[in-house]
Design an enzyme around this catalytic site. Structure first.
Site: not given
Ligand SMILES: CC(=O)N[C@H]1[C@@H](OP(=O)(O)OP(=O)(O)OC[C@H]2O[C@@H](n3ccc(=O)[nH]c3=O)[C@H](O)[C@@H]2O)O[C@H](CO)[C@@H](O)[C@@H]1O
Length: 414
Positions: A99, A121, A135, A207, A209, A240
């Site tokens: 999204d 998704e 989003e 992370h 907003r 982040h």
């Molecule tokens: C603010 C943002 O960008 N939000 C997006 C994010 O949400 P989402 O909240 O999932 O985004 P995150 O930045 O938390 O990423 C999650 C993913 O990254 C991995 N991870 C996390 C931290 C780290 O240090 N290393 C790592 O590999 C987690 O295991 C997970 O698989 O993804 C969604 C898609 O699925 C989007 O639609 C959202 O808009």
């Protein structure tokens, strides 16, 4: 002799890379399809780190991020960049996941060129256009532009139907993040950080907003209070890179010996961190899906979620962002074995590790005009003579039988 058709996958951020990677791997097993990867660079460093974990390289990187750019400026640049690629070398189908602004702009660019668009998704909704912003709006645009909507759950399918999305475009596939998680966990990833081995670990990420500013300060205050109350607990926080979060996190938490602040972890190390953690405290969407599959309780620092299934199963809990609630809910899981066991069930409502194979089969059927059965779909048997193969991951156990209950598409904090 069938003609090779190309499928263009567009990826902008870290989670999009993690969730698209299994689909690209499954599509690459279909000989009549060539797979292309376009990066928009919406999360530059995080994106390359995540792609590297899966050995993926983009054919082009629009690299569109500029300092302090507006959402409209970013949308216009992504749309223009993708449009020229669609014009020069039109694919048979474009796929995008999630999204972000990348997804919304891709969906519109495909609609303008009348190129089929598949949304991975699809159907996640809070019902609140302000949260998550932007989003929730991006999701609605993507669903309407898509000729294939890959809903991770039945609840997501119902949400799409309520918006009058054509039923024949919707397919319940599971979420590909479970494919990525299980395939990575099967490789037995290691956590290389020096963490105290005699302390319980809480994995913290934040992370969104909506949590910048006062909510973040309240959460960090609760973390410090928890450190004081539980000397045997250590917090691991991959921070982040957004300065709104980074500066506050380092300003408030860096002095505590019970908190390890790190750069974002690469995906295998993140999976190892989840496996090592006692519980996960997060506002991330991806972690709400992943941690339950590893049997880890997830406390979600938001007031609403578009992923209600884990909350309904009792493996995730919405706790808001106030200092009092965050302290109380973490302390409860640290002190009550019964409350902990009730959440650490090791069941996932988000998939069985075969979502990517289903999506690849549906994409192949669409672009090759074929009618292969979709792996694991009701009444279907795996294709006998196609090159589609199921991924070699162990499916997660099915959730225990539940009392039938109406599944709302959103859960709000009680
Ligand atoms: C603010 C943002 O960008 N939000 C997006 C994010 O949400 P989402 O909240 O999932 O985004 P995150 O930045 O938390 O990423 C999650 C993913 O990254 C991995 N991870 C996390 C931290 C780290 O240090 N290393 C790592 O590999 C987690 O295991 C997970 O698989 O993804 C969604 C898609 O699925 C989007 O639609 C959202 O808009």
């Amino acid at each position: 002799m069938p003609q090779t058709r190309s499928v263009l996958c567009v990826v902008g951020t870290r989670p999009e890379a993690i969730k698209m990677a299994p689909i690209m791997c499954s599509l690459k097993e279909i000989t009549d399809i060539s797979v292309r990867l376009l990066l928009t660079g919406q999360h530059r460093d995080l994106l390359s780190q995540a792609l590297a974990s899966f050995g993926l390289i983009g054919e082009a990187n629009l690299d569109l991020m500029q300092p302090n750019q507006s959402l409209s400026g970013l949308s216009a640049r992504i749309m223009g960049g993708i449009d020229s690629i669609l014009e020069q070398n039109p694919p048979a189908m474009v796929l995008a996941q999630g999204d972000t602004t990348t997804v919304m702009a891709t969906a519109i660019a495909c609609f303008h060129r009348q190129i089929p668009f598949g949304h991975v998704e699809a159907g996640l909704r809070t019902g609140n256009l302000s949260s998550p912003f932007p989003e929730e709006f991006n999701r609605i645009v993507a669903s309407h532009a898509a000729s294939l909507n890959f809903a991770p759950t039945e609840g997501a399918r119902q949400a799409l139907l309520r918006e009058a999305i054509r039923p024949e475009t919707i397919h319940v596939t599971g979420n590909t993040v479970i494919d990525a998680l299980l395939a990575t966990a099967a490789q037995k990833p290691r956590l290389s950080l020096p963490l105290p081995s005699d302390q319980r670990l809480v994995l913290l990420t934040m992370h969104r907003r909506e949590n910048f500013g006062r909510p973040a300060a309240q959460i960090f205050d609760a973390v410090l209070a928890l450190c004081a109350a539980f000397p045997d607990v250590h917090f691991l926080y991959p921070v982040h890179p957004n300065p709104n979060i980074r500066d506050a996190a380092h300003g408030m938490l860096s002095r505590s010996p019970q908190v390890t602040l790190t750069e974002p972890l690469d995906y295998p190390e993140m999976v190892a961190a989840m496996q090592r953690a006692t519980l996960v405290l997060t506002d991330s969407g991806g972690l709400q899906e992943e941690a339950p599959a590893l049997g880890k309780p997830v406390l979600v620092m938001r007031n609403e979620t578009e992923r209600p299934e884990a909350v309904q199963l009792g493996v995730a809990k919405l706790i808001g962002t106030s200092r009092r609630h965050v302290f109380r809910e973490v302390a409860r899981l640290l002190t009550s074995p019964a409350d902990y066991a009730a959440m650490a069930k090791g069941v996932s409502p988000y998939g069985d590790g075969c979502a990517a194979a289903r999506i690849a089969a549906l994409v192949a059927n669409s672009v090759l005009d074929a009618t292969w059965p979709v792996p694991g779909a009701r009444g279907a048997t795996p294709p006998a003579r196609s090159s589609i193969r199921l991924p070699t991951v162990e499916p997660v156990p099915a959730p225990p039988p539940q009392r039938p209950s109406p599944m709302p598409d959103t859960v709000h904090m009680a």
